[in-house]
Scaffold this motif. Structure first.
Motif, mmCIF file in Angstrom:
data_model
loop_
_atom_site.group_PDB
_atom_site.id
_atom_site.type_symbol
_atom_site.label_atom_id
_atom_site.label_comp_id
_atom_site.label_asym_id
_atom_site.label_seq_id
_atom_site.Cartn_x
_atom_site.Cartn_y
_atom_site.Cartn_z
ATOM 1 N N GLY A 75 80.070 51.501 30.131
ATOM 2 C CA GLY A 75 80.984 50.522 30.710
ATOM 3 C C GLY A 75 81.759 50.980 31.925
ATOM 4 O O GLY A 75 82.591 50.219 32.431
ATOM 5 N N ARG A 76 81.510 52.191 32.407
ATOM 6 C CA ARG A 76 82.277 52.656 33.561
ATOM 7 C C ARG A 76 81.966 51.834 34.816
ATOM 8 O O ARG A 76 82.868 51.464 35.570
ATOM 9 C CB ARG A 76 81.994 54.133 33.812
ATOM 10 C CG ARG A 76 82.672 55.073 32.827
ATOM 11 C CD ARG A 76 82.611 56.509 33.309
ATOM 12 N NE ARG A 76 81.237 56.984 33.419
ATOM 13 C CZ ARG A 76 80.593 57.606 32.425
ATOM 14 N NH1 ARG A 76 81.194 57.794 31.265
ATOM 15 N NH2 ARG A 76 79.341 58.025 32.594
ATOM 16 N N SER A 116 80.731 48.707 35.003
ATOM 17 C CA SER A 116 81.230 47.332 34.876
ATOM 18 C C SER A 116 82.743 47.282 35.043
ATOM 19 O O SER A 116 83.280 46.346 35.641
ATOM 20 C CB SER A 116 80.821 46.741 33.529
ATOM 21 O OG SER A 116 81.350 47.524 32.459
ATOM 22 N N SER A 117 83.442 48.299 34.529
ATOM 23 C CA SER A 117 84.897 48.338 34.688
ATOM 24 C C SER A 117 85.280 48.518 36.152
ATOM 25 O O SER A 117 86.199 47.868 36.663
ATOM 26 C CB SER A 117 85.485 49.464 33.846
ATOM 27 O OG SER A 117 85.236 49.254 32.470
ATOM 28 N N GLU A 177 84.623 45.218 37.936
ATOM 29 C CA GLU A 177 85.643 44.224 37.638
ATOM 30 C C GLU A 177 86.950 44.544 38.365
ATOM 31 O O GLU A 177 87.629 43.642 38.878
ATOM 32 C CB GLU A 177 85.880 44.148 36.132
ATOM 33 C CG GLU A 177 86.863 43.075 35.717
ATOM 34 C CD GLU A 177 86.406 41.685 36.112
ATOM 35 O OE1 GLU A 177 87.279 40.822 36.347
ATOM 36 O OE2 GLU A 177 85.184 41.453 36.175
#
Length: 209
Positions: A116-117, A119-120, A123
């Motif tokens: 998730g790095r 995608s974070s 975002e």
């Protein structure tokens, strides 16, 4: 200096400027708007950088050297000829003879999962872009409101000036009419004082406007 001043004043012309044009000029000329636009572009670049981590990475390299040492040596085994990399002994005469070497490589890599790095980061970059766009829009709206307020003040002042000029003209006409009536004996001489005072007051108000 007086001649130059007169020439400069002579070329000045009245120009009809629309409110929308004034708003566009204000938005395009202010440095804070340019800074906000630059921050928006920076945020967009950060989004692109975050999205690029999803793409596979491909690299290629080609190298070549000329140096003594290892060389391709013909070797025969089982009736077949092979070329193998080998080094001559130091006692041989061609041990230090420069030998050409070359190589090429192609590599590809990609990220399957990064917990998730990416995608974070993406975002966060998009949130920053939205904030930058909102900030730029707010700056532009404030400038537009300032221009509209100034335009409204000017419009009111212009209208008051036109009314005062009309009042001045009416007062002068009235004073001339009173002077004519006095000359005909249809009005007392004291009426000229009142008419003159009104004309002077109208001229002062027109000058102030």
């Amino acid at each position: 200096v007086g001649v130059v001043f007169a020439c400069v004043c002579a070329v000045a012309k009245a120009e009809v400027v629309k409110l929308a044009e004034l708003e566009a000029r204000a938005v395009s000329a202010r440095p804070e708007v340019a800074a906000s636009t630059a921050r928006v572009r920076q945020a967009d670049a950060e989004i692109w950088a975050a999205e690029s981590t999803y793409w596979p990475r491909v690299s290629a390299s080609i190298d070549g050297t000329v140096a003594p040492g290892r060389a391709l040596i013909r070797y025969r085994a089982d009736g077949k000829d092979y070329l193998i990399a080998g080094s001559q002994t130091l006692s041989e005469g061609g041990a230090f003879r420069p030998q050409p070497r070359y190589g090429a490589s192609v590599a590809a890599s990609g990220t399957l999962y990064d917990f998730g790095r990416t995608s974070s980061a993406l975002e966060a970059a998009r949130a920053k872009a939205r904030a930058s766009e909102a900030d730029a829009s707010a700056h532009a709206k404030v400038l537009v409101l300032e221009v509209r307020a100034a335009y409204l003040r000017w419009s009111v002042a212009q209208a008051l000036w036109e009314l005062s000029k009309q009042a001045e003209a009416d007062a002068k006409t009235r004073a001339e009419r009173v002077a004519g009536l006095i000359a005909e004996g249809a009005a007392p001489p004291s009426a000229a004082t009142t008419a003159g005072a009104q004309a002077n007051a109208a001229a002062s108000e027109s000058e102030r406007a």
